[in-house]
Motif scaffolding. Structure first.
Motif, PDB file in Angstrom:
ATOM      1  N   PRO A  60     -17.405 -30.602   3.209  1.00 35.61           N
ATOM      2  CA  PRO A  60     -16.391 -31.211   2.355  1.00 35.61           C
ATOM      3  C   PRO A  60     -16.201 -32.681   2.730  1.00 35.61           C
ATOM      4  N   GLU A  61     -16.700 -33.560   1.893  1.00 35.74           N
ATOM      5  CA  GLU A  61     -16.677 -34.988   2.198  1.00 35.74           C
ATOM      6  C   GLU A  61     -15.253 -35.509   2.399  1.00 35.74           C
ATOM      7  N   LYS A  62     -14.276 -34.898   1.746  1.00 40.48           N
ATOM      8  CA  LYS A  62     -12.883 -35.325   1.922  1.00 40.48           C
ATOM      9  C   LYS A  62     -12.419 -35.163   3.371  1.00 40.48           C
ATOM     10  N   LEU A  63     -12.892 -34.112   4.040  1.00 40.42           N
ATOM     11  CA  LEU A  63     -12.501 -33.870   5.426  1.00 40.42           C
ATOM     12  C   LEU A  63     -13.351 -34.649   6.425  1.00 40.42           C
ATOM     13  N   PHE A  64     -14.541 -35.055   6.003  1.00 39.81           N
ATOM     14  CA  PHE A  64     -15.472 -35.782   6.869  1.00 39.81           C
ATOM     15  C   PHE A  64     -15.976 -37.031   6.145  1.00 39.81           C
ATOM     16  N   PRO A  65     -15.117 -38.021   5.932  1.00 32.99           N
ATOM     17  CA  PRO A  65     -15.510 -39.181   5.125  1.00 32.99           C
ATOM     18  C   PRO A  65     -16.456 -40.168   5.823  1.00 32.99           C
ATOM     19  N   GLU A  66     -16.511 -40.124   7.148  1.00 36.01           N
ATOM     20  CA  GLU A  66     -17.366 -41.065   7.881  1.00 36.01           C
ATOM     21  C   GLU A  66     -18.682 -40.407   8.253  1.00 36.01           C
ATOM     22  N   GLU A  67     -19.782 -41.080   7.947  1.00 34.23           N
ATOM     23  CA  GLU A  67     -21.118 -40.601   8.306  1.00 34.23           C
ATOM     24  C   GLU A  67     -21.716 -41.560   9.305  1.00 34.23           C
ATOM     25  N   THR A  68     -22.231 -41.024  10.405  1.00 33.32           N
ATOM     26  CA  THR A  68     -22.823 -41.839  11.456  1.00 33.32           C
ATOM     27  C   THR A  68     -24.215 -41.316  11.775  1.00 33.32           C
ATOM     28  N   PHE A  76     -20.750 -36.292  10.943  1.00 35.08           N
ATOM     29  CA  PHE A  76     -19.759 -36.500   9.892  1.00 35.08           C
ATOM     30  C   PHE A  76     -18.406 -36.352  10.575  1.00 35.08           C
ATOM     31  N   VAL A  77     -17.560 -37.374  10.436  1.00 35.71           N
ATOM     32  CA  VAL A  77     -16.310 -37.411  11.188  1.00 35.71           C
ATOM     33  C   VAL A  77     -15.133 -37.604  10.246  1.00 35.71           C
ATOM     34  N   GLY A  78     -14.061 -36.926  10.579  1.00 34.23           N
ATOM     35  CA  GLY A  78     -12.825 -37.090   9.836  1.00 34.23           C
ATOM     36  C   GLY A  78     -11.662 -36.707  10.717  1.00 34.23           C
ATOM     37  N   GLY A  79     -10.745 -37.641  10.954  1.00 32.81           N
ATOM     38  CA  GLY A  79      -9.607 -37.346  11.817  1.00 32.81           C
ATOM     39  C   GLY A  79     -10.078 -36.880  13.178  1.00 32.81           C
ATOM     40  N   GLU A  80      -9.613 -35.718  13.570  1.00 29.69           N
ATOM     41  CA  GLU A  80      -9.970 -35.169  14.876  1.00 29.69           C
ATOM     42  C   GLU A  80     -11.134 -34.181  14.806  1.00 29.69           C
ATOM     43  N   ALA A  81     -11.733 -34.030  13.645  1.00 30.17           N
ATOM     44  CA  ALA A  81     -12.832 -33.077  13.473  1.00 30.17           C
ATOM     45  C   ALA A  81     -14.173 -33.808  13.415  1.00 30.17           C
ATOM     46  N   ARG A  82     -15.204 -33.114  13.860  1.00 30.68           N
ATOM     47  CA  ARG A  82     -16.549 -33.690  13.880  1.00 30.68           C
ATOM     48  C   ARG A  82     -17.556 -32.596  13.553  1.00 30.68           C
ATOM     49  N   LEU A  83     -18.486 -32.913  12.667  1.00 27.47           N
ATOM     50  CA  LEU A  83     -19.577 -32.027  12.282  1.00 27.47           C
ATOM     51  C   LEU A  83     -20.871 -32.771  12.547  1.00 27.47           C
ATOM     52  N   GLU A  84     -21.796 -32.129  13.251  1.00 25.13           N
ATOM     53  CA  GLU A  84     -23.096 -32.749  13.510  1.00 25.13           C
ATOM     54  C   GLU A  84     -24.211 -31.811  13.050  1.00 25.13           C
ATOM     55  N   LEU A  85     -25.225 -32.396  12.451  1.00 24.64           N
ATOM     56  CA  LEU A  85     -26.457 -31.696  12.101  1.00 24.64           C
ATOM     57  C   LEU A  85     -27.549 -32.344  12.926  1.00 24.64           C
ATOM     58  N   SER A  86     -28.338 -31.533  13.618  1.00 24.61           N
ATOM     59  CA  SER A  86     -29.369 -32.112  14.465  1.00 24.61           C
ATOM     60  C   SER A  86     -30.625 -31.268  14.464  1.00 24.61           C
TER      61      SER A  86
END
Length: 178
Positions: A60-68, A76-86
């Motif tokens: 959900p891009e709304k929850l993870f608006p930053e892509e690094t 993908f980062v949003g607030g205090e949450a972080r999702l990584e694909l590797s």
């Protein structure tokens, strides 16, 4: 914030080396976004495909608006949450049992509360301080592909369904990376 996989395996196969781990290839830093209609994803979610390995997931891009871009994938980062694909080439890991053995005793995996596995897949979930983490790894050929999601336990009501959606959409890519 999560530490790199190098030290803990927490960031779904992050960057720095840990005994027995070597990256045989660096991943491209460019991202490929596929329209949601091109793959199964909940409404309002974005499908991301790793250009190097072909691994994909929806989020959900709304929850993870930053892509690094990371050396081994994307965060993908949003607030205090972080999702990584590797995805990484990992020497000495032939199946889920090998990966689990490497995690045993590793910092960040002391409070695992859920951890099923099959021959070529492993899920690890639990607590790191006041955060909840969920990681899934697939072993394909000489690569370990996975995702890691970490979020505040106080926001469990929001993120538990996100974990389910990401997990349902996650697919491994090519067994051999280019």
């Amino acid at each position: 914030m999560m530490r790199a996989f190098a030290a803990t395996l927490r960031a779904a196969l992050s960057a720095t080396a840990i005994a027995g781990f070597t990256a045989a290839t660096a991943l491209a830093a460019t991202s490929v976004l596929v329209p949601t209609a091109a793959a199964a994803a909940p409404k309002g979610w974005t499908v991301y495909v790793d250009p190097r390995s072909g691994a994909r997931l929806a989020y959900p891009e709304k929850l993870f608006p930053e892509e690094t871009s990371l050396a081994y994938g994307t965060a993908f980062v949003g607030g205090e949450a972080r999702l990584e694909l590797s995805a990484r080439v990992v020497e000495g890991i032939d199946d889920a049992a090998d990966l689990r053995a490497l995690m045993d005793g590793t910092d960040g995996y002391e409070n695992v509360t859920y951890s099923p596995q099959g021959q070529n897949w492993l899920v690890v979930s639990g607590h790191r301080g006041s955060a909840i983490f969920y990681e899934k790894f697939l072993i394909r050929g000489d690569t370990v592909q996975g995702f890691s999601l970490q979020y505040p336990a106080s926001k469990r009501g929001i993120f538990d369904s996100v974990v389910e959606g990401v997990e349902d959409s996650f697919r491994a890519g090519r067994p051999e990376m280019r």
